[in-house]
Design a protein around this motif. Sequence first.
Motif, mmCIF file in Angstrom:
data_model
loop_
_atom_site.group_PDB
_atom_site.id
_atom_site.type_symbol
_atom_site.label_atom_id
_atom_site.label_comp_id
_atom_site.label_asym_id
_atom_site.label_seq_id
_atom_site.Cartn_x
_atom_site.Cartn_y
_atom_site.Cartn_z
ATOM 1 N N VAL A 211 12.781 -34.663 2.959
ATOM 2 C CA VAL A 211 13.401 -36.103 3.151
ATOM 3 C C VAL A 211 12.753 -37.230 2.085
ATOM 4 C CG1 VAL A 211 13.860 -37.770 5.016
ATOM 5 C CG2 VAL A 211 13.653 -35.197 5.664
ATOM 6 N N THR A 212 13.678 -37.973 1.840
ATOM 7 C CA THR A 212 13.209 -39.058 0.939
ATOM 8 C C THR A 212 13.631 -40.404 1.738
ATOM 9 O OG1 THR A 212 13.777 -37.765 -1.206
ATOM 10 C CG2 THR A 212 13.387 -40.170 -1.166
ATOM 11 N N THR B 116 13.486 -44.520 1.108
ATOM 12 C CA THR B 116 13.319 -45.649 0.195
ATOM 13 C C THR B 116 13.054 -46.873 1.032
ATOM 14 O OG1 THR B 116 14.563 -44.522 -1.250
ATOM 15 C CG2 THR B 116 14.297 -46.741 -1.500
ATOM 16 N N TYR C 53 15.881 -48.384 10.045
ATOM 17 C CA TYR C 53 17.118 -47.561 9.473
ATOM 18 C C TYR C 53 18.508 -48.483 9.838
ATOM 19 C CZ TYR C 53 20.423 -44.046 8.542
ATOM 20 O OH TYR C 53 21.555 -43.394 7.824
ATOM 21 N N SER D 22 16.190 -46.708 3.989
ATOM 22 C CA SER D 22 17.200 -45.493 3.717
ATOM 23 C C SER D 22 16.794 -44.294 3.580
ATOM 24 C CB SER D 22 17.745 -45.901 2.320
ATOM 25 O OG SER D 22 16.997 -45.658 1.330
ATOM 26 N N VAL D 23 17.614 -43.354 4.141
ATOM 27 C CA VAL D 23 17.303 -41.866 4.441
ATOM 28 C C VAL D 23 18.055 -40.951 3.404
ATOM 29 C CG1 VAL D 23 16.653 -39.958 5.792
ATOM 30 C CG2 VAL D 23 16.375 -42.313 6.527
ATOM 31 N N THR D 24 17.381 -40.159 2.665
ATOM 32 C CA THR D 24 18.164 -38.991 1.724
ATOM 33 C C THR D 24 17.657 -37.492 2.139
ATOM 34 O OG1 THR D 24 18.524 -40.478 0.111
ATOM 35 C CG2 THR D 24 19.063 -38.277 -0.265
ATOM 36 N N GLY D 25 18.394 -36.632 2.627
ATOM 37 C CA GLY D 25 17.996 -35.390 2.741
ATOM 38 C C GLY D 25 18.213 -34.901 4.281
ATOM 39 N N THR E 128 18.573 -34.948 7.937
ATOM 40 C CA THR E 128 18.189 -36.198 8.784
ATOM 41 C C THR E 128 17.748 -35.617 10.061
ATOM 42 O OG1 THR E 128 20.918 -35.297 9.645
ATOM 43 C CG2 THR E 128 20.666 -37.177 8.322
#
Length: 417
Positions: A368-369, A371, A391, A397-400, A402
């Motif tokens: 999970v990344t 930002t 969020y 912001s979330v990437t990967g 969830t």
Amino acid sequence: MTAKYTRIPMSENEGLKIDFSSAFQYGGMPGQHATSSNGGSSRYFSYEGNDRDHNRREPDDVAGPTTLTRCYSNFVEVLCYILVCITIPVSGWFVFKVCKQFERVVIFRLGRRRGVKGPGVTMVLPCLDRYTVVDMRTKAFSVPPIQVFTSDNGVIETGADVHYRVTDPVHFVTSVQDPNHALRELTKTSLRNQLTKLELTDIQNTKISICTATQADVNKTCSLWGLEVGRIEMSAVKIISMPEPANPLNKLLGGSIGSGLPAGIMGAFQQIAAHASSTGPVQASPTVPSIPAPSPVASASTRTLTTPQDIIEAVRPLLSEGLVRNFGTVYEFILKIDEDAKDFFFLDLKTGNGSVGKGKPPSGPADVTFTLDQDTLHSLMTGRMGAMQAYITGQLSVTGDTNAAMKLEVLIDKLKL
């Protein structure tokens, strides 16, 4: 004269030739009327079917015996009959079989099916005939309990009692190797397919219709095996795991919500709806209130008290093997200093006793990344702001994965500074 239809080539280099042979033949020229045996006029066209296309036969009759094989079989049968007659009455104990009223005997002579005999006395030639006794009475077996996921993500365990009988002894013997095992597995699969389409409440209220649908589905296949299922009865339904609570927003919006939203936002909406239902009815308002954004850290002196490096030093002593076992995730934080500058930090809760530091994760790509900026990171770690609130307001912001991202708030609670 035989009519032939040949497709015209579409190009010069086309080498494919398809010959459309007609199934009809001209029986005579116009004006030449032949008289048929029944006194009528013969037809100009006669049907000339192709055995490959028009005279399809059943698989049991495709390979007929040749003349030599038939002669050899007849010779051996005659020889066996003579031997039986010579050795009477001793041979009677081996030749005559008594078939009960509820039994049928399927006889194979020299490997070929001779038919079904019974009930009564049946003659079986020794050394030539192989026979199988089929019980025509209704039999029953139990499907062992199976665990099934319902459509509302519940887990139940149930079985079934199946009553069946043999309708065609020949297909029962020749179509399937182990009919009882095949029917048990077929019933188990069909029952599982029926249950996974329904919710838990529907399963408990419509057990009879489920059994009826399963019986019809099973009979479509087992009828080719010479079997017929007369009754299927489900056993008591044991609830292993309760289904997930229904989302009120799906009812309000006709089920359209959730298809384009991340799981994290859906979880936040469910929490808000549950909180609203527990506190009582909500008064109507002309406008939908927005979630207020957290106020930034007041002074520069407060910001300098908790820098990213200070957070790393404060988090490092809190890492343990228990956190690694509970989370098993590698987090990466991209900290935006200004429009062009960024810092990278990682929190590895997958290997060893866990590690935290600056830069990219040494164990590989992060699961999970996140930002965010420095103020948001400070607010998250000090408990001023929740991860879901950040969020929703766009500060995080979330990437990967969830699902792993949803554990961030729990992790912050454990590592709260």
